[in-house]
Scaffold this motif. Structure first.
Motif, PDB file in Angstrom:
ATOM      1  N   PRO A   1     -58.084 -91.538 -53.986  1.00  0.00           N
ATOM      2  CA  PRO A   1     -59.234 -90.828 -54.553  1.00  0.00           C
ATOM      3  C   PRO A   1     -59.666 -89.680 -53.650  1.00  0.00           C
ATOM      4  CG  PRO A   1     -59.570 -93.208 -54.584  1.00  0.00           C
ATOM      5  CD  PRO A   1     -58.356 -92.959 -53.752  1.00  0.00           C
ATOM      6  N   GLN A   2     -60.311 -88.679 -54.237  1.00  0.00           N
ATOM      7  CA  GLN A   2     -60.761 -87.528 -53.460  1.00  0.00           C
ATOM      8  C   GLN A   2     -62.038 -87.816 -52.690  1.00  0.00           C
ATOM      9  OE1 GLN A   2     -61.051 -84.324 -56.293  1.00  0.00           O
ATOM     10  NE2 GLN A   2     -58.863 -83.867 -56.205  1.00  0.00           N
ATOM     11  N   VAL A   3     -62.769 -88.812 -53.121  1.00  0.00           N
ATOM     12  CA  VAL A   3     -64.035 -89.138 -52.467  1.00  0.00           C
ATOM     13  C   VAL A   3     -63.866 -90.363 -51.578  1.00  0.00           C
ATOM     14  CG1 VAL A   3     -66.456 -89.769 -52.809  1.00  0.00           C
ATOM     15  CG2 VAL A   3     -65.353 -88.176 -54.396  1.00  0.00           C
ATOM     16  N   GLY A   4     -64.215 -90.210 -50.313  1.00  0.00           N
ATOM     17  CA  GLY A   4     -64.168 -91.334 -49.387  1.00  0.00           C
ATOM     18  C   GLY A   4     -62.820 -91.558 -48.733  1.00  0.00           C
ATOM     19  N   PHE A   5     -61.809 -90.803 -49.128  1.00  0.00           N
ATOM     20  CA  PHE A   5     -60.475 -90.938 -48.560  1.00  0.00           C
ATOM     21  C   PHE A   5     -60.014 -89.595 -47.999  1.00  0.00           C
ATOM     22  CE2 PHE A   5     -60.668 -94.641 -51.179  1.00  0.00           C
ATOM     23  CZ  PHE A   5     -59.773 -95.555 -50.652  1.00  0.00           C
ATOM     24  N   PRO A   6     -59.138 -89.614 -46.999  1.00  0.00           N
ATOM     25  CA  PRO A   6     -58.585 -88.365 -46.484  1.00  0.00           C
ATOM     26  C   PRO A   6     -57.470 -87.862 -47.400  1.00  0.00           C
ATOM     27  CG  PRO A   6     -57.560 -90.197 -45.357  1.00  0.00           C
ATOM     28  CD  PRO A   6     -58.611 -90.795 -46.286  1.00  0.00           C
ATOM     29  N   VAL A   7     -57.019 -86.642 -47.165  1.00  0.00           N
ATOM     30  CA  VAL A   7     -55.865 -86.088 -47.871  1.00  0.00           C
ATOM     31  C   VAL A   7     -54.630 -86.333 -47.006  1.00  0.00           C
ATOM     32  CG1 VAL A   7     -54.772 -83.993 -48.755  1.00  0.00           C
ATOM     33  CG2 VAL A   7     -57.240 -84.340 -49.032  1.00  0.00           C
ATOM     34  N   ALA A   8     -53.638 -87.009 -47.574  1.00  0.00           N
ATOM     35  CA  ALA A   8     -52.408 -87.317 -46.831  1.00  0.00           C
ATOM     36  C   ALA A   8     -51.537 -86.071 -46.750  1.00  0.00           C
ATOM     37  CB  ALA A   8     -51.650 -88.454 -47.509  1.00  0.00           C
ATOM     38  N   LEU A   9     -51.101 -85.740 -45.532  1.00  0.00           N
ATOM     39  CA  LEU A   9     -50.309 -84.549 -45.274  1.00  0.00           C
ATOM     40  C   LEU A   9     -49.092 -84.903 -44.434  1.00  0.00           C
ATOM     41  CD1 LEU A   9     -53.441 -82.471 -44.316  1.00  0.00           C
ATOM     42  CD2 LEU A   9     -52.059 -81.968 -46.324  1.00  0.00           C
ATOM     43  N   GLY A  10     -48.106 -84.016 -44.432  1.00  0.00           N
ATOM     44  CA  GLY A  10     -46.871 -84.281 -43.704  1.00  0.00           C
ATOM     45  C   GLY A  10     -45.808 -84.845 -44.634  1.00  0.00           C
ATOM     46  N   VAL A  11     -44.810 -85.509 -44.058  1.00  0.00           N
ATOM     47  CA  VAL A  11     -43.711 -86.067 -44.850  1.00  0.00           C
ATOM     48  C   VAL A  11     -44.145 -87.417 -45.413  1.00  0.00           C
ATOM     49  CG1 VAL A  11     -41.312 -86.820 -44.854  1.00  0.00           C
ATOM     50  CG2 VAL A  11     -42.009 -84.870 -43.434  1.00  0.00           C
ATOM     51  N   LEU A  12     -44.419 -87.456 -46.705  1.00  0.00           N
ATOM     52  CA  LEU A  12     -44.889 -88.673 -47.357  1.00  0.00           C
ATOM     53  C   LEU A  12     -43.734 -89.583 -47.744  1.00  0.00           C
ATOM     54  CD1 LEU A  12     -47.489 -86.962 -49.713  1.00  0.00           C
ATOM     55  CD2 LEU A  12     -47.867 -87.847 -47.402  1.00  0.00           C
ATOM     56  N   TYR A  13     -42.605 -88.972 -48.121  1.00  0.00           N
ATOM     57  CA  TYR A  13     -41.446 -89.758 -48.580  1.00  0.00           C
ATOM     58  C   TYR A  13     -40.167 -89.032 -48.199  1.00  0.00           C
ATOM     59  CZ  TYR A  13     -38.324 -92.316 -51.778  1.00  0.00           C
ATOM     60  OH  TYR A  13     -37.311 -93.075 -52.311  1.00  0.00           O
ATOM     61  N   ASP A  14     -39.239 -89.767 -47.605  1.00  0.00           N
ATOM     62  CA  ASP A  14     -37.950 -89.191 -47.210  1.00  0.00           C
ATOM     63  C   ASP A  14     -36.908 -90.302 -47.227  1.00  0.00           C
ATOM     64  OD1 ASP A  14     -35.776 -87.881 -46.170  1.00  0.00           O
ATOM     65  OD2 ASP A  14     -36.740 -87.259 -44.302  1.00  0.00           O
ATOM     66  N   ASP A  15     -36.118 -90.347 -48.284  1.00  0.00           N
ATOM     67  CA  ASP A  15     -35.100 -91.377 -48.449  1.00  0.00           C
ATOM     68  C   ASP A  15     -33.888 -90.736 -49.126  1.00  0.00           C
ATOM     69  OD1 ASP A  15     -33.830 -93.817 -48.424  1.00  0.00           O
ATOM     70  OD2 ASP A  15     -34.862 -94.576 -50.197  1.00  0.00           O
TER      71      ASP A  15
END
Length: 343
Positions: A286-300
């Protein structure tokens, strides 16, 4: 297919003689410089590099890179890039696109590029607006966005580029910010990945959607609202005072406080970039109360499309000799004995 042989270049070797023309303060300038700084560091060869773009502000990019380039048509950059890579798999192909170009008219092409897993890098500039056509709302615009095409506010639920990429079968999904120092690191990771490297870059449109990302990109807000993930490292943010743990009962992530740096006691989980389920949860926070995830989220990584095509063609032609005349005479043929009667 041959591996890229690193060569020595400088940033000047990647700059063209064209005047860079975007609106003053546009985030595109920062992304351009990040790419031009990154390519010498990975040993890329300008003579073997191709930039392909569609239509939009970001699609001026190929003019500013001293490489081969194609400025194609709206939404079709993935199709052209696929043709380039199949014609010469040794080329290093970069696709430059925007949220409207890639997810509206080009959504179908983007989906098929991702599921096929062509070895290329996709940089999706997301400014949540159509900038080139003077500020209409785009597929990623938030509910309530006022624009010339939505004067009373958009009613559409916005598309999430990284969720779209994961759902389309992408094997590498990452996020970056136009002006952030970590963007070159993300670019390098995408380039090192064999397959389609998809990067959503939050890019500020200073004219039509200024500061839409400020709640997490502005310096006063960054620490508490940015989570830069690292494979094998705990999911911590806000100076290590907060982290993400798994709410097992609801199979969702939740934010927890970390006391005295003891993230294990707080139950903070470690990032696993090979875990597609975790990547989905990170992009859907969610945009409220959570940070924004950045960087490599998935690499397989998985086998690439062009390598499969090359192998299939090799196997099909093994032990055979090309005979054009035989090919032309194959199937139903006929011979005209005399000139047809003309009235």
């Amino acid at each position: 297919m041959n591996e890229m042989t690193p060569i020595k270049t400088t940033i000047k070797d990647w700059e063209t003689d064209q005047e860079v023309r975007w609106c003053p303060g546009c985030g595109d300038y920062a992304i351009l410089k990040a790419v031009q700084r990154t390519l010498p560091e990975i040993g890329a060869d300008p003579a073997k590099t191709v930039f392909v773009s569609g239509i939009g502000c970001s699609s001026r990019f190929p003019y500013y890179m001293e490489t081969y380039g194609f400025h194609t048509i709206h939404g079709r950059a993935p199709a052209v890039a696929t043709g380039v890579k199949l014609a010469n798999p040794d080329l290093d192909v970069w696709i430059i696109t925007g949220d409207g170009d890639a997810l509206s008219i080009g959504g179908n092409h983007t989906m098929h590029l991702l599921r096929r897993n062509l070895d290329c890098q996709v940089l999706l500039f997301n400014n949540e607006i159509y900038g080139l056509t003077k500020g209409q709302y785009s597929p990623t615009s938030r509910v309530g966005t006022r624009s010339p095409s939505t004067p009373f506010g958009s009613l559409d639920r916005p598309a999430r580029p990284c969720a779209f990429a994961l759902g389309s079968g992408a094997r590498f999904v990452a996020r970056g910010i136009d002006v952030h120092k970590n963007l070159p690191k993300v670019l390098k990771a995408a380039h090192a990945h064999k397959g389609t490297g998809f990067i959503e870059i939050f890019q500020n449109c200073i004219v039509y959607n200024d500061d839409v990302f400020a709640p997490f990109t502005a310096k006063p807000n960054a620490a508490a609202n940015q989570l830069w993930v690292e494979h094998g490292e705990p999911l911590l943010f806000d100076g290590g005072t907060k982290g993400l743990t798994m709410d097992v009962a609801h199979l969702t992530l939740k934010v927890v406080d970390v006391v005295d740096g003891d993230w294990k006691a707080a139950g903070v989980i470690v990032h696993d970039q090979t875990n597609r389920g975790l990547a989905h949860m990170l992009v859907e926070m969610p945009q409220v109360g959570f940070p924004v995830a950045l960087g490599v989220l998935y690499d397989d990584p998985a086998p690439t499309y062009e390598s499969a095509v090359v192998e299939q063609n090799r196997a099909a032609s093994e032990g055979k000799v090309g005979d054009l005349q035989k090919l032309l005479a194959k199937g139903q043929t006929w011979q005209v004995e005399k000139e047809p009667h003309v009235i």
